[in-house]
Write a protein that holds these residues in place. Sequence first.
Motif, mmCIF file in Angstrom:
data_model
loop_
_atom_site.group_PDB
_atom_site.id
_atom_site.type_symbol
_atom_site.label_atom_id
_atom_site.label_comp_id
_atom_site.label_asym_id
_atom_site.label_seq_id
_atom_site.Cartn_x
_atom_site.Cartn_y
_atom_site.Cartn_z
ATOM 1 N N VAL A 37 -5.831 8.330 -0.570
ATOM 2 C CA VAL A 37 -4.818 8.307 0.488
ATOM 3 C C VAL A 37 -4.644 9.695 1.107
ATOM 4 O O VAL A 37 -4.616 9.848 2.334
ATOM 5 C CB VAL A 37 -3.474 7.793 -0.074
ATOM 6 N N ASN A 38 -4.543 10.729 0.265
ATOM 7 C CA ASN A 38 -4.357 12.094 0.758
ATOM 8 C C ASN A 38 -5.592 12.597 1.507
ATOM 9 O O ASN A 38 -5.470 13.272 2.528
ATOM 10 C CB ASN A 38 -4.041 13.038 -0.405
ATOM 11 N N THR A 39 -6.785 12.258 0.990
ATOM 12 C CA THR A 39 -8.014 12.674 1.665
ATOM 13 C C THR A 39 -8.132 12.034 3.039
ATOM 14 O O THR A 39 -8.510 12.681 4.019
ATOM 15 C CB THR A 39 -9.245 12.312 0.812
ATOM 16 N N SER A 40 -7.796 10.745 3.116
ATOM 17 C CA SER A 40 -7.833 10.043 4.399
ATOM 18 C C SER A 40 -6.854 10.658 5.388
ATOM 19 O O SER A 40 -7.182 10.843 6.573
ATOM 20 C CB SER A 40 -7.511 8.559 4.187
ATOM 21 N N ALA A 41 -5.644 10.990 4.926
ATOM 22 C CA ALA A 41 -4.643 11.605 5.801
ATOM 23 C C ALA A 41 -5.078 12.993 6.245
ATOM 24 O O ALA A 41 -4.860 13.399 7.401
ATOM 25 C CB ALA A 41 -3.301 11.679 5.082
ATOM 26 N N LEU A 42 -5.711 13.752 5.340
ATOM 27 C CA LEU A 42 -6.158 15.102 5.685
ATOM 28 C C LEU A 42 -7.266 15.074 6.733
ATOM 29 O O LEU A 42 -7.254 15.855 7.690
ATOM 30 C CB LEU A 42 -6.660 15.806 4.420
ATOM 31 N N VAL A 43 -8.209 14.149 6.577
ATOM 32 C CA VAL A 43 -9.302 14.029 7.554
ATOM 33 C C VAL A 43 -8.760 13.549 8.901
ATOM 34 O O VAL A 43 -9.158 14.045 9.959
ATOM 35 C CB VAL A 43 -10.378 13.064 7.022
ATOM 36 N N THR B 261 0.851 -1.174 0.000
ATOM 37 C CA THR B 261 0.000 0.000 0.000
ATOM 38 C C THR B 261 0.892 1.230 0.000
ATOM 39 O O THR B 261 1.760 1.371 0.860
ATOM 40 C CB THR B 261 -0.922 0.022 1.239
ATOM 41 N N ASP B 262 0.682 2.113 -0.956
ATOM 42 C CA ASP B 262 1.512 3.304 -1.116
ATOM 43 C C ASP B 262 0.898 4.456 -0.335
ATOM 44 O O ASP B 262 -0.244 4.845 -0.584
ATOM 45 C CB ASP B 262 1.626 3.659 -2.600
ATOM 46 N N TYR B 263 1.645 5.016 0.634
ATOM 47 C CA TYR B 263 1.197 6.170 1.399
ATOM 48 C C TYR B 263 1.852 7.471 0.912
ATOM 49 O O TYR B 263 1.745 8.495 1.570
ATOM 50 C CB TYR B 263 1.508 5.971 2.882
ATOM 51 N N GLY B 264 2.530 7.404 -0.210
ATOM 52 C CA GLY B 264 3.160 8.583 -0.771
ATOM 53 C C GLY B 264 4.621 8.699 -0.411
ATOM 54 O O GLY B 264 5.452 9.059 -1.238
ATOM 55 N N TYR B 265 4.977 8.399 0.823
ATOM 56 C CA TYR B 265 6.356 8.490 1.280
ATOM 57 C C TYR B 265 6.841 7.194 1.922
ATOM 58 O O TYR B 265 8.020 7.054 2.243
ATOM 59 C CB TYR B 265 6.519 9.636 2.283
ATOM 60 N N CYS B 266 5.942 6.239 2.126
ATOM 61 C CA CYS B 266 6.278 4.928 2.685
ATOM 62 C C CYS B 266 5.357 3.874 2.086
ATOM 63 O O CYS B 266 4.302 4.201 1.518
ATOM 64 C CB CYS B 266 6.126 4.920 4.212
ATOM 65 N N HIS B 267 5.755 2.639 2.220
ATOM 66 C CA HIS B 267 4.930 1.502 1.826
ATOM 67 C C HIS B 267 4.563 0.700 3.070
ATOM 68 O O HIS B 267 5.341 0.615 4.012
ATOM 69 C CB HIS B 267 5.684 0.578 0.862
ATOM 70 N N SER B 268 3.380 0.101 3.024
ATOM 71 C CA SER B 268 3.041 -0.892 4.033
ATOM 72 C C SER B 268 2.790 -2.210 3.334
ATOM 73 O O SER B 268 2.058 -2.276 2.342
ATOM 74 C CB SER B 268 1.797 -0.479 4.833
ATOM 75 N N VAL B 269 3.444 -3.251 3.814
ATOM 76 C CA VAL B 269 3.276 -4.584 3.242
ATOM 77 C C VAL B 269 1.958 -5.161 3.722
ATOM 78 O O VAL B 269 1.697 -5.236 4.927
ATOM 79 C CB VAL B 269 4.445 -5.504 3.663
ATOM 80 N N ASN B 270 1.115 -5.554 2.790
ATOM 81 C CA ASN B 270 -0.187 -6.114 3.149
ATOM 82 C C ASN B 270 -0.017 -7.501 3.762
ATOM 83 O O ASN B 270 0.534 -8.407 3.120
ATOM 84 C CB ASN B 270 -1.087 -6.203 1.921
ATOM 85 N N PRO B 271 -0.459 -7.698 4.999
ATOM 86 C CA PRO B 271 -0.225 -8.987 5.673
ATOM 87 C C PRO B 271 -1.145 -10.100 5.221
ATOM 88 O O PRO B 271 -0.962 -11.252 5.616
ATOM 89 C CB PRO B 271 -0.497 -8.638 7.145
ATOM 90 N N GLY B 272 -2.158 -9.785 4.415
ATOM 91 C CA GLY B 272 -3.097 -10.818 3.985
ATOM 92 C C GLY B 272 -4.525 -10.425 4.318
ATOM 93 O O GLY B 272 -4.770 -9.584 5.196
ATOM 94 N N LYS B 273 -5.476 -11.003 3.613
ATOM 95 C CA LYS B 273 -6.882 -10.634 3.783
ATOM 96 C C LYS B 273 -7.399 -10.928 5.185
ATOM 97 O O LYS B 273 -8.152 -10.136 5.758
ATOM 98 C CB LYS B 273 -7.734 -11.389 2.751
ATOM 99 N N VAL B 274 -7.015 -12.045 5.745
ATOM 100 C CA VAL B 274 -7.510 -12.404 7.077
ATOM 101 C C VAL B 274 -7.014 -11.414 8.120
ATOM 102 O O VAL B 274 -7.795 -10.903 8.938
ATOM 103 C CB VAL B 274 -7.072 -13.838 7.441
ATOM 104 N N THR B 275 -5.714 -11.135 8.083
ATOM 105 C CA THR B 275 -5.139 -10.187 9.044
ATOM 106 C C THR B 275 -5.720 -8.798 8.861
ATOM 107 O O THR B 275 -6.015 -8.103 9.832
ATOM 108 C CB THR B 275 -3.606 -10.139 8.891
ATOM 109 N N GLU B 276 -5.893 -8.387 7.579
ATOM 110 C CA GLU B 276 -6.484 -7.084 7.297
ATOM 111 C C GLU B 276 -7.909 -6.992 7.840
ATOM 112 O O GLU B 276 -8.300 -5.985 8.438
ATOM 113 C CB GLU B 276 -6.495 -6.815 5.793
#
Length: 321
Positions: free
Chosen positions: A268-274, A163-178
């Motif tokens: 992503v930007n809208t979520s961060a702004l809120v 998942t791209d946050y613009g300045y970092c990535h987060s590795v998706n752990p899987g659907k169950v964990t998510e």
Amino acid sequence: MITEDLTTGMIFLFQTVSGTLGNFSLLSHYLHLYFTGCKFRPTDLIIKHLTVANCLVILSRGVPQTMAALGMKHFLSDTGCKLVFYVQRVSTDVSTGTTCLLSISQAITISPRNTRWAELKTKALKYFWFCNILCWTLNLILNATVPVYMTGKSNDNNTTKKTDYGYCHSVNPGKVTESLYVALIFFRNILFVGFMLWASSFMIFTLYRHKQQVQYIHRTNVTSKSSPESRATHSILVLVSTFVSLSTLSSILHSCLTVLSNRSMWLVNTSALVAGSFPAVSPYILMSHDSRVPRLCCAHTRNTESPTWHECVNFRCIHNG
């Protein structure tokens, strides 16, 4: 695209600067009250913890988000990303917990004194400092796994879905964990919002009943000025209303980011702004209702010739302590 990125960066920059100034102004206000010997209210300790958490949210979220929107996307290493997101998650959760604690604290503070609440009030107000420390400790422990899934954008060797946050990535752990993570976030938010709504309803009922009693007793001489306790309650009600609205919107956007496979940078930007809106506006809400703020002090000393600033502050300490 360049114009859109510049506009987004300026919005994040405005939110970051205004939020930082507001929270540091509120902390400076409490620092001044301490050195002038003012008596603190039971909720002041919680507000100070809330302000520190909000400062960390703004600095850990707003600064990197602004830099990323302005084109500086590779300024954080893997370690930097892990640290920034860990501070961001911990401070956000602490902000949520202390806001809930603040509403409960104020509900207990304004509860009727000649009822069964009197004993609870005396005991509860003594342990709020412990609740603040417990809130920080639990969130530091519960978010310990956050850095595991964060990597810097320069690390493109891993082919795992990210998942791209613009300045970092987060590795998706899987659907169950998510799914479990989203469910946990929703359960926590619903629990805290439920406590806040209960406390807010209690405060509204208490203020309404008190107003009816005052109008009945002093029907011919009703003052237009509210008490410091009433003003503090109003500020917390506005604060809780703002939090519930923004938190609900933020949870919806965060869920969209988790569920959707194709995540746009706009979302992503809208979520961060809120998510950064509440930490930015909360100090202004609290200061606007605090009668101890020096900007309003001379309203009570008009009958004197030239009251000094310290005289005004001392007057408010005595009458609002």
